[in-house]
Motif scaffolding. Structure first.
Motif, PDB file in Angstrom:
ATOM      1  N   ILE A 134       0.759  -1.310   0.091  1.00 23.20           N
ATOM      2  CA  ILE A 134      -0.027  -0.022  -0.103  1.00 23.20           C
ATOM      3  C   ILE A 134       0.846   1.497   0.036  1.00 23.20           C
ATOM      4  CG2 ILE A 134      -1.761   1.367   1.448  1.00 23.20           C
ATOM      5  CD1 ILE A 134      -2.860  -1.414   2.270  1.00 23.20           C
ATOM      6  N   ARG A 135       1.923   1.162   0.816  1.00 21.04           N
ATOM      7  CA  ARG A 135       2.930   2.454   0.696  1.00 21.04           C
ATOM      8  C   ARG A 135       3.473   2.791  -0.516  1.00 21.04           C
ATOM      9  NH1 ARG A 135       2.730   4.607   5.528  1.00 21.04           N
ATOM     10  NH2 ARG A 135       2.552   3.508   7.352  1.00 21.04           N
ATOM     11  N   ALA A 136       3.842   1.553  -1.211  1.00 20.21           N
ATOM     12  CA  ALA A 136       4.358   1.567  -2.471  1.00 20.21           C
ATOM     13  C   ALA A 136       3.391   2.343  -3.514  1.00 20.21           C
ATOM     14  CB  ALA A 136       5.073   0.478  -3.144  1.00 20.21           C
ATOM     15  N   LEU A 137       2.097   1.871  -3.434  1.00 22.94           N
ATOM     16  CA  LEU A 137       0.915   2.222  -4.213  1.00 22.94           C
ATOM     17  C   LEU A 137       0.663   3.598  -3.934  1.00 22.94           C
ATOM     18  CD1 LEU A 137      -1.465  -1.004  -4.452  1.00 22.94           C
ATOM     19  CD2 LEU A 137       0.000   0.081  -6.128  1.00 22.94           C
ATOM     20  N   ALA A 138       1.079   4.222  -2.819  1.00 24.05           N
ATOM     21  CA  ALA A 138       0.906   5.523  -2.464  1.00 24.05           C
ATOM     22  C   ALA A 138       1.570   6.590  -3.376  1.00 24.05           C
ATOM     23  CB  ALA A 138       1.233   5.965  -0.966  1.00 24.05           C
TER      24      ALA A 138
ATOM     25  N   MET B 278      -0.224  -7.030  -4.806  1.00 26.06           N
ATOM     26  CA  MET B 278      -0.309  -5.567  -5.272  1.00 26.06           C
ATOM     27  C   MET B 278      -0.932  -5.312  -6.598  1.00 26.06           C
ATOM     28  SD  MET B 278       3.168  -3.461  -6.826  1.00 26.06           S
ATOM     29  CE  MET B 278       3.479  -2.507  -5.072  1.00 26.06           C
ATOM     30  N   GLU B 279      -1.309  -6.302  -7.580  1.00 23.88           N
ATOM     31  CA  GLU B 279      -1.972  -6.127  -8.685  1.00 23.88           C
ATOM     32  C   GLU B 279      -3.386  -5.926  -8.522  1.00 23.88           C
ATOM     33  OE1 GLU B 279       0.157  -8.646  -8.178  1.00 23.88           O
ATOM     34  OE2 GLU B 279       1.977  -7.650  -9.591  1.00 23.88           O
ATOM     35  N   GLU B 280      -3.948  -6.699  -7.453  1.00 24.33           N
ATOM     36  CA  GLU B 280      -5.261  -6.437  -7.020  1.00 24.33           C
ATOM     37  C   GLU B 280      -5.708  -5.115  -6.270  1.00 24.33           C
ATOM     38  OE1 GLU B 280      -7.018 -11.076  -5.994  1.00 24.33           O
ATOM     39  OE2 GLU B 280      -5.424  -9.932  -4.595  1.00 24.33           O
ATOM     40  N   LEU B 281      -4.638  -4.804  -5.748  1.00 26.15           N
ATOM     41  CA  LEU B 281      -4.998  -3.479  -4.830  1.00 26.15           C
ATOM     42  C   LEU B 281      -4.819  -2.448  -6.170  1.00 26.15           C
ATOM     43  CD1 LEU B 281      -2.899  -4.006  -1.728  1.00 26.15           C
ATOM     44  CD2 LEU B 281      -5.214  -3.293  -1.790  1.00 26.15           C
ATOM     45  N   ARG B 282      -4.026  -2.505  -6.689  1.00 27.70           N
ATOM     46  CA  ARG B 282      -3.655  -1.353  -7.646  1.00 27.70           C
ATOM     47  C   ARG B 282      -4.968  -1.280  -8.651  1.00 27.70           C
ATOM     48  NH1 ARG B 282       0.973  -2.612 -10.322  1.00 27.70           N
ATOM     49  NH2 ARG B 282       2.122  -0.931  -9.562  1.00 27.70           N
ATOM     50  N   ALA B 283      -5.498  -2.336  -9.072  1.00 34.10           N
ATOM     51  CA  ALA B 283      -6.639  -2.457  -9.853  1.00 34.10           C
ATOM     52  C   ALA B 283      -8.003  -1.696  -9.076  1.00 34.10           C
ATOM     53  CB  ALA B 283      -7.070  -3.751 -10.563  1.00 34.10           C
ATOM     54  N   GLU B 284      -7.992  -2.218  -7.740  1.00 34.79           N
ATOM     55  CA  GLU B 284      -9.140  -1.585  -6.781  1.00 34.79           C
ATOM     56  C   GLU B 284      -8.890   0.067  -6.668  1.00 34.79           C
ATOM     57  OE1 GLU B 284     -12.637  -1.338  -5.157  1.00 34.79           O
ATOM     58  OE2 GLU B 284     -11.841  -3.011  -6.323  1.00 34.79           O
TER      59      GLU B 284
END
Length: 88
Positions: free
Chosen positions: A26-30, A76-82
């Motif tokens: 999550i921190r990376a996706l921030a 990560m892919e699921e979080l990024r898509a959401e």
């Protein structure tokens, strides 16, 4: 694209390596998405602990529990898509 921040709550507990991995994701996706992350230790609340102890890490987005770790831990892919779906 809007600039609204996603409100992310990660429910987990201390010394949970899966919880730590999801927090790092999550921190990376921030870097890609404006978001506010709160980390909640389920052991600090008896009701949360009872409800979530077998399914952590749990990720809530904007107040809605979206990912529970029942059959697998969110990727990560699921979080990024959401995040992308909710951000656009």
């Amino acid at each position: 694209m809007n600039n609204r921040q996603l409100e992310i709550v990660l429910y987990g507990r201390k010394k949970c390596h899966l919880c730590e991995e999801v927090e790092l994701i999550i921190r990376a996706l921030a870097e890609e998405f404006p978001l506010q992350l709160s980390v909640v230790d389920i052991e600090s609340d008896e009701q949360l602990h009872e409800e979530m102890m077998l399914v952590i890490p749990v990720v809530a987005i904007d107040g809605e529990v979206v990912f529970r770790s029942i059959t697998h831990v969110v990727t990560m892919e699921e979080l990024r898509a959401e995040f992308a779906r909710r951000h656009n």
